[in-house]
Design an enzyme around this catalytic site. Structure first.
Site, PDB file in Angstrom:
ATOM      1  N   GLY A 106       1.400  -1.421  -0.082  1.00  0.00           N
ATOM      2  CA  GLY A 106       0.052   0.106   0.221  1.00  0.00           C
ATOM      3  C   GLY A 106       0.617   1.538  -0.167  1.00  0.00           C
ATOM      4  O   GLY A 106       2.141   0.568   0.318  1.00  0.00           O
ATOM      5  N   PRO A 107      -0.064   2.545   0.589  1.00  0.00           N
ATOM      6  CA  PRO A 107       1.110   3.661  -0.326  1.00  0.00           C
ATOM      7  C   PRO A 107       1.678   4.370   0.879  1.00  0.00           C
ATOM      8  O   PRO A 107       1.362   3.440   2.363  1.00  0.00           O
ATOM      9  CB  PRO A 107       0.506   4.547  -0.426  1.00  0.00           C
ATOM     10  CG  PRO A 107      -1.444   4.265  -0.394  1.00  0.00           C
ATOM     11  CD  PRO A 107      -1.058   2.274  -0.151  1.00  0.00           C
ATOM     12  N   PRO A 108       2.798   4.806   0.911  1.00  0.00           N
ATOM     13  CA  PRO A 108       3.447   4.864   2.408  1.00  0.00           C
ATOM     14  C   PRO A 108       2.704   6.218   3.242  1.00  0.00           C
ATOM     15  O   PRO A 108       1.507   6.532   2.562  1.00  0.00           O
ATOM     16  CB  PRO A 108       4.490   6.350   1.340  1.00  0.00           C
ATOM     17  CG  PRO A 108       4.557   6.287   0.095  1.00  0.00           C
ATOM     18  CD  PRO A 108       3.468   5.786   0.009  1.00  0.00           C
ATOM     19  N   GLY A 109       3.184   5.485   4.532  1.00  0.00           N
ATOM     20  CA  GLY A 109       2.896   5.992   5.973  1.00  0.00           C
ATOM     21  C   GLY A 109       1.180   5.860   6.002  1.00  0.00           C
ATOM     22  O   GLY A 109       0.807   5.947   6.889  1.00  0.00           O
ATOM     23  N   THR A 110       0.644   5.034   5.357  1.00  0.00           N
ATOM     24  CA  THR A 110      -0.478   4.236   6.094  1.00  0.00           C
ATOM     25  C   THR A 110      -0.632   3.036   6.587  1.00  0.00           C
ATOM     26  O   THR A 110      -1.841   2.544   7.269  1.00  0.00           O
ATOM     27  CB  THR A 110      -0.806   3.420   4.574  1.00  0.00           C
ATOM     28  OG1 THR A 110      -0.321   2.344   3.804  1.00  0.00           O
ATOM     29  CG2 THR A 110      -1.373   4.078   3.928  1.00  0.00           C
ATOM     30  N   LYS A 112       1.867   0.297   7.542  1.00  0.00           N
ATOM     31  CA  LYS A 112       2.254  -1.085   7.498  1.00  0.00           C
ATOM     32  C   LYS A 112       3.515  -1.265   7.942  1.00  0.00           C
ATOM     33  O   LYS A 112       3.341  -2.683   9.001  1.00  0.00           O
ATOM     34  CB  LYS A 112       3.379  -1.277   6.147  1.00  0.00           C
ATOM     35  CG  LYS A 112       1.825  -1.170   5.134  1.00  0.00           C
ATOM     36  CD  LYS A 112       2.255  -1.256   3.720  1.00  0.00           C
ATOM     37  CE  LYS A 112       3.919  -0.012   3.467  1.00  0.00           C
ATOM     38  NZ  LYS A 112       3.305   1.454   3.253  1.00  0.00           N
ATOM     39  N   THR A 113       4.041  -0.361   9.110  1.00  0.00           N
ATOM     40  CA  THR A 113       5.006  -0.493   9.791  1.00  0.00           C
ATOM     41  C   THR A 113       4.465  -1.166  11.495  1.00  0.00           C
ATOM     42  O   THR A 113       4.369  -1.725  12.469  1.00  0.00           O
ATOM     43  CB  THR A 113       5.627   0.053  10.282  1.00  0.00           C
ATOM     44  OG1 THR A 113       6.751   0.552   8.983  1.00  0.00           O
ATOM     45  CG2 THR A 113       7.222   0.036  11.778  1.00  0.00           C
ATOM     46  N   GLU A 334      -7.321  33.159  -7.542  1.00  0.00           N
ATOM     47  CA  GLU A 334      -7.629  32.243  -6.447  1.00  0.00           C
ATOM     48  C   GLU A 334      -9.654  32.167  -6.522  1.00  0.00           C
ATOM     49  O   GLU A 334     -10.026  31.338  -6.269  1.00  0.00           O
ATOM     50  CB  GLU A 334      -7.092  32.566  -5.445  1.00  0.00           C
ATOM     51  CG  GLU A 334      -5.772  32.091  -5.402  1.00  0.00           C
ATOM     52  CD  GLU A 334      -4.777  31.105  -5.866  1.00  0.00           C
ATOM     53  OE1 GLU A 334      -6.113  29.843  -5.241  1.00  0.00           O
ATOM     54  OE2 GLU A 334      -4.169  30.486  -6.349  1.00  0.00           O
ATOM     55  N   ASP A 408      -2.102  23.939 -13.163  1.00  0.00           N
ATOM     56  CA  ASP A 408      -3.117  24.032 -13.242  1.00  0.00           C
ATOM     57  C   ASP A 408      -3.769  23.016 -14.220  1.00  0.00           C
ATOM     58  O   ASP A 408      -4.508  22.377 -14.758  1.00  0.00           O
ATOM     59  CB  ASP A 408      -4.373  25.671 -13.257  1.00  0.00           C
ATOM     60  CG  ASP A 408      -4.234  25.945 -12.251  1.00  0.00           C
ATOM     61  OD1 ASP A 408      -4.487  25.342 -10.629  1.00  0.00           O
ATOM     62  OD2 ASP A 408      -4.216  27.495 -12.429  1.00  0.00           O
TER      63      ASP A 408
END
Ligand code: ATP
Length: 501
Positions: A106-110, A112-113, A334, A408
């Site tokens: 899965g993506p980083p920082g989800t 897993k560790t 903006e 953009d």
């Protein structure tokens, strides 16, 4: 360390003794210097280093599945697999092959560790964590030697702690387990992976210490197929980005030890953090606490969370302030984005600012109405309209565009390609590989042009309002979504009906 010093001492004593007895000690000295230099080089490159695994304690605290938010399905799948390990006797009786490896992808920082750490507490196992990159050395055989040492250390650690299981966690396993043969002339990678396969094949159901290897990767497609064969990484558990409910759980976990002011609604924070990983959410809570600390506040308020979200998305505020004329252009740009966003998806604007952050000079932030799993053609076309609205506002109101819209347009092209390759464009269903560049380019331009024409109409109709809002923005630097709506629609939303048609 002691034996190294003892050896040196004995050597020195021997040299002095031989010199005293009249022997020529020059060759001995040259050899000693040469040997010492060789040892120094080898040690500085880590050739004598084994793997020094991290401990299972996370800042002195054991991680459990309760510390992981928004991963209910992945946790359930992992626990089911771990139950095989806990029920050792039953498994042996039924002759079930032991589970040797679980792969978390899965993506980083989800998280897993975190999942691997929690798995160790759940099974009451000794835990060793290493990263795939630690095995890769220039010197042949070192990686393989480290793999052997890792498995040996895991067994020793379990024995020392009186545990019957050990979990080895290998983060970034793709570095060590990439497809064999892809690094031409570099047999080291292949040897290291071969050794891992040998060690995993060597795990037996009746081993005194039962080993489980948990690997984590963001790139399962890079792995050698031999690793995914039954009997090696038997289970693949997907650890995805959290949905809104998941984000709320993670925010609750990370604010457990933080005082929150009454105006903080974590559900709103979860809504505004679409697409954030667990690690980014943790960072939002931490940054919010830092903003509160800097202000000398007793508790973390809603404004601290807003600032923290912006920091995590865009980076820290920059001191640099654009020239007055540029600021005016940024404000118009903006406001153009915000106006079209609000017309096409009422209630979607959460903030607009002209404070430079990271590489952006200003930005408009939108909250998705809900976490979508699927996008319709209308949704993507509306998003393209919102993306081009900044440039169109500059053109209609200031008489020309600027380079500020480059990003953009890049995003608009990505969205247009999504339409095309999902079969939602006028080209019908097309194959990405065989569609020639010419027709692809023409269709992308057509999609973007159509939206630009639509947006010119909105911007022209709301020209005066845009100027009014941008003046307010220049004065205040930041407007919340509610301030913006109040300024534009104070006299009702009767224009909206035609705008949405
Ligand atoms: P990578 O693939 O980059 O190694 P990872 O998936 O292993 O990342 P972790 O190292 O587990 O991610 O997460 C980093 C930090 O982010 C954790 O220490 C925790 O603070 C926070 N975090 C990530 N996911 C979650 C989650 N699901 N619940 C609670 N906290 C989370």
């Amino acid at each position: 360390m002691l034996s190294k010093e003892l050896g040196l001492g004995v050597l020195l004593a021997l040299v002095i003794f031989l010199a005293y007895r009249g022997y020529d000690v020059t060759p001995l000295l040259v050899m000693a210097i040469f040997g010492g230099a060789l040892y120094y080089v080898a040690e500085s490159r880590g050739l004598f280093k084994g793997i020094e695994p991290l401990d299972m304690k996370n800042g002195g605290q054991e991680t459990t599945f309760d510390d992981i938010g928004g991963q209910g399905a992945a946790i359930k799948e992992l626990q089911e697999a771990l139950d095989f390990i806990k029920e050792r006797e039953k498994i042996q009786k039924l002759g079930i092959r032991p589970l040797k490896g679980i792969l978390l992808t899965g993506p980083p920082g989800t998280g897993k560790t975190l999942m691997a750490r929690a798995a160790a507490s759940y099974t009451d196992a000794a835990f060793l964590a290493v990263s795939g990159s630690e095995f890769i050395e220039m010197y042949a055989g070192i990686g393989a030697q480290r793999v052997r040492k890792l498995f040996r250390s895991a067994r020793e650690k379990a024995r020392r702690l009186g545990k019957s299981h050990a979990i080895i966690f290998i983060d970034e396993i793709d570095v060590l387990g990439g497809r064999r043969g892809q690094y031409s002339g570099h047999m080291e990678y292949d040897q290291t992976l071969n050794q891992l396969l040998v060690e995993m094949d060597g795990i037996r159901a009746d081993d005194e210490i039962r080993l489980l290897v948990i690997g984590a990767t963001n790139r399962i497609d890079m792995l050698d197929p031999a690793l995914l064969r039954p009997g090696r990484f038997d289970r693949v558990v997907r650890v995805d980005l959290p949905d809104r409910e998941g984000r709320l759980q993670i925010l609750k976990i990370h604010t457990r030890n933080k005082p929150l002011a009454d105006d903080v609604n974590l559900e709103d924070v979860a809504r505004e953090t679409f697409g954030f990983s667990g690690a980014q959410l943790e960072s939002v809570t931490n940054e919010a606490a830092i903003y509160a600390f800097r202000e000398g506040a007793e508790a973390i308020g809603a404004r601290h969370f807003k600032e923290a979200i912006e920091k995590v998305i865009m980076g820290e505020r920059l001191d640099r302030r654009p020239a007055e004329e540029e600021l005016e252009r940024i404000a118009i740009h903006e406001t153009g984005h915000a106006l079209v966003s609000e017309l096409l998806r009422p209630g979607s604007v959460t903030a607009l600012t002209i404070t430079p952050r990271g590489s952006a000079l200003g930005y408009m932030r939108q909250a998705p109405a809900d976490d979508p799993y699927l996008y319709t053609r209308e949704y993507i076309e509306n998003q393209i309209a919102i993306m081009v609205a900044g440039a169109v506002a500059e053109e209609v109101i200031l008489g020309g565009r600027s380079t500020g819209a480059a990003n953009d347009f890049n995003q608009a092209v990505v969205a247009a390609r999504k339409l095309i390759f999902s079969g939602l464009s006028s080209l019908g269903v097309v194959d990405e590989e065989s569609l020639p560049d010419g027709p692809l380019h023409r269709e992308i331009s057509r999609i973007i042009k159509t939206q630009e024409e639509r947006v010119v109409y909105f911007i022209t109709e709301y020209r005066e309002k845009i100027i009014q809002v941008s003046e307010k923005l220049l004065e205040k630097e930041r407007l919340s979504g509610d301030d913006f709506r109040q300024l534009v629609f104070a006299d009702g939303r009767d224009h909206l009906q035609w705008a949405c048609m």
